[in-house]
Design an enzyme around this catalytic site. Structure first.
Site, short mmCIF file in Angstrom:
data_model
loop_
_atom_site.label_atom_id
_atom_site.label_comp_id
_atom_site.label_asym_id
_atom_site.label_seq_id
_atom_site.Cartn_x
_atom_site.Cartn_y
_atom_site.Cartn_z
N THR A 1 9.30 1.44 2.99
CA THR A 1 10.47 0.81 2.37
C THR A 1 11.30 1.84 1.62
OG1 THR A 1 9.32 -1.31 2.27
CG2 THR A 1 11.21 -1.02 0.79
N LEU B 1 0.85 -1.17 0.00
CA LEU B 1 0.00 0.00 0.00
C LEU B 1 0.90 1.23 0.00
CD1 LEU B 1 -2.46 -1.36 2.67
CD2 LEU B 1 -2.89 -1.22 0.24
N MET C 1 1.90 3.00 3.22
CA MET C 1 2.39 2.13 4.28
C MET C 1 3.68 1.44 3.83
SD MET C 1 -1.32 0.77 5.59
CE MET C 1 -0.73 -0.24 6.92
N CYS C 2 3.58 0.25 3.27
CA CYS C 2 4.76 -0.54 2.93
C CYS C 2 5.64 0.13 1.88
CB CYS C 2 4.35 -1.93 2.48
SG CYS C 2 3.53 -2.87 3.78
N VAL C 3 5.03 0.71 0.86
CA VAL C 3 5.84 1.33 -0.21
C VAL C 3 6.61 2.52 0.35
CG1 VAL C 3 5.77 2.49 -2.45
CG2 VAL C 3 4.29 0.52 -2.03
#
Length: 175
Positions: free
Chosen positions: A108, A100, A103-105
Site C-alpha cells: 500500500t 503485515l 505485505m499489505c503495509v
C-alpha cells in the site's frame, strides 16, 4: 487492522504494543479531524480473514462517518476506490499503520507513492510475523527484523518515524 492478526494465539509478535500505538494514531487523527480510513482485506474462503469470519472483523471499530475500503489484494489501491476517496478528501500524505509489514503495509505504501502521495510510516505502527527459514539454509528472520526490512525496502521516498506520537495530523486542504 483485522482481528485475526492482533488477537489470540495467532497474533503478530508485539501485538499489545502495536494496538496501543495504532489506537493512539487513530485518536490523534480523530482529534485533529483528519479522516481515518480503514482497509479491510477480504481473504480467500477458508482463510482467517475470509469475509464475515471472526478474524475478518476490524479490531478498531470505525465511527459512522469513517470509511472502510474492502480489498482483495495486498496493495490497498489495487482494484479499490481508495485513490478516488483520498483525492476527493484532498489528502496528499498518508500515515500508514497495520499488518503485515512486508505485505499489505509495504504494498500500500508503494501504491501510494506511485500515485504521488507522501507516506509516513511509524515504526511502532506496523508489525508482522517471524519469517520462517528459507531455501539454501537461510535462518528464521525475527518479526522485528522483517518489519524493519519492510521499511528499508521502501527506500528514501517515505518518511519513517519512530512513533505514531511523531505524526502531526491536520485537516486536508481540498486540491
Amino acid at each position: 487492522m483485522q482481528a485475526a492478526f492482533v488477537t489470540g494465539n495467532a497474533a503478530v509478535p508485539g501485538h499489545a504494543a502495536l494496538l496501543e500505538a495504532v489506537q493512539a494514531a487513530i485518536d490523534a487523527a480523530r482529534a485533529a479531524t483528519t479522516p481515518v480510513i480503514f482497509l479491510q482485506n477480504d481473504g480467500a474462503p477458508g482463510t482467517v480473514d475470509a469475509p464475515h469470519q471472526p478474524g475478518w472483523e476490524l479490531h478498531f471499530p470505525p465511527r459512522a462517518h469513517e470509511i472502510v475500503v474492502r480489498k482483495t489484494m495486498d496493495n490497498g489501491f489495487e482494484q479499490t476506490g481508495l485513490d478516488d476517496i483520498l483525492t476527493g478528501l484532498g489528502i496528499q500524505t498518508l500515515a500508514l499503520c497495520g499488518v503485515l509489514s512486508e505485505m499489505c503495509v509495504a504494498a500500500t505504501a508503494r501504491g501510494a507513492m506511485q500515485r504521488g502521495y507522501g507516506v509516513i510510516l511509524p515504526h511502532d505502527g506496523h508489525a508482522t510475523y517471524d519469517v520462517p527459514p528459507g531455501p539454501g539454509g537461510s535462518g528464521l528472520v525475527p518479526a522485528a527484523m522483517a518489519a524493519r526490512s519492510a521499511e528499508w525496502s521502501l527506500g528514501d521516498e517515505i518518511i519513517v518515524v519512530a512513533s505514531v506520537a511523531d505524526i502531526r495530523f491536520s485537516i486536508p486542504e481540498k486540491r
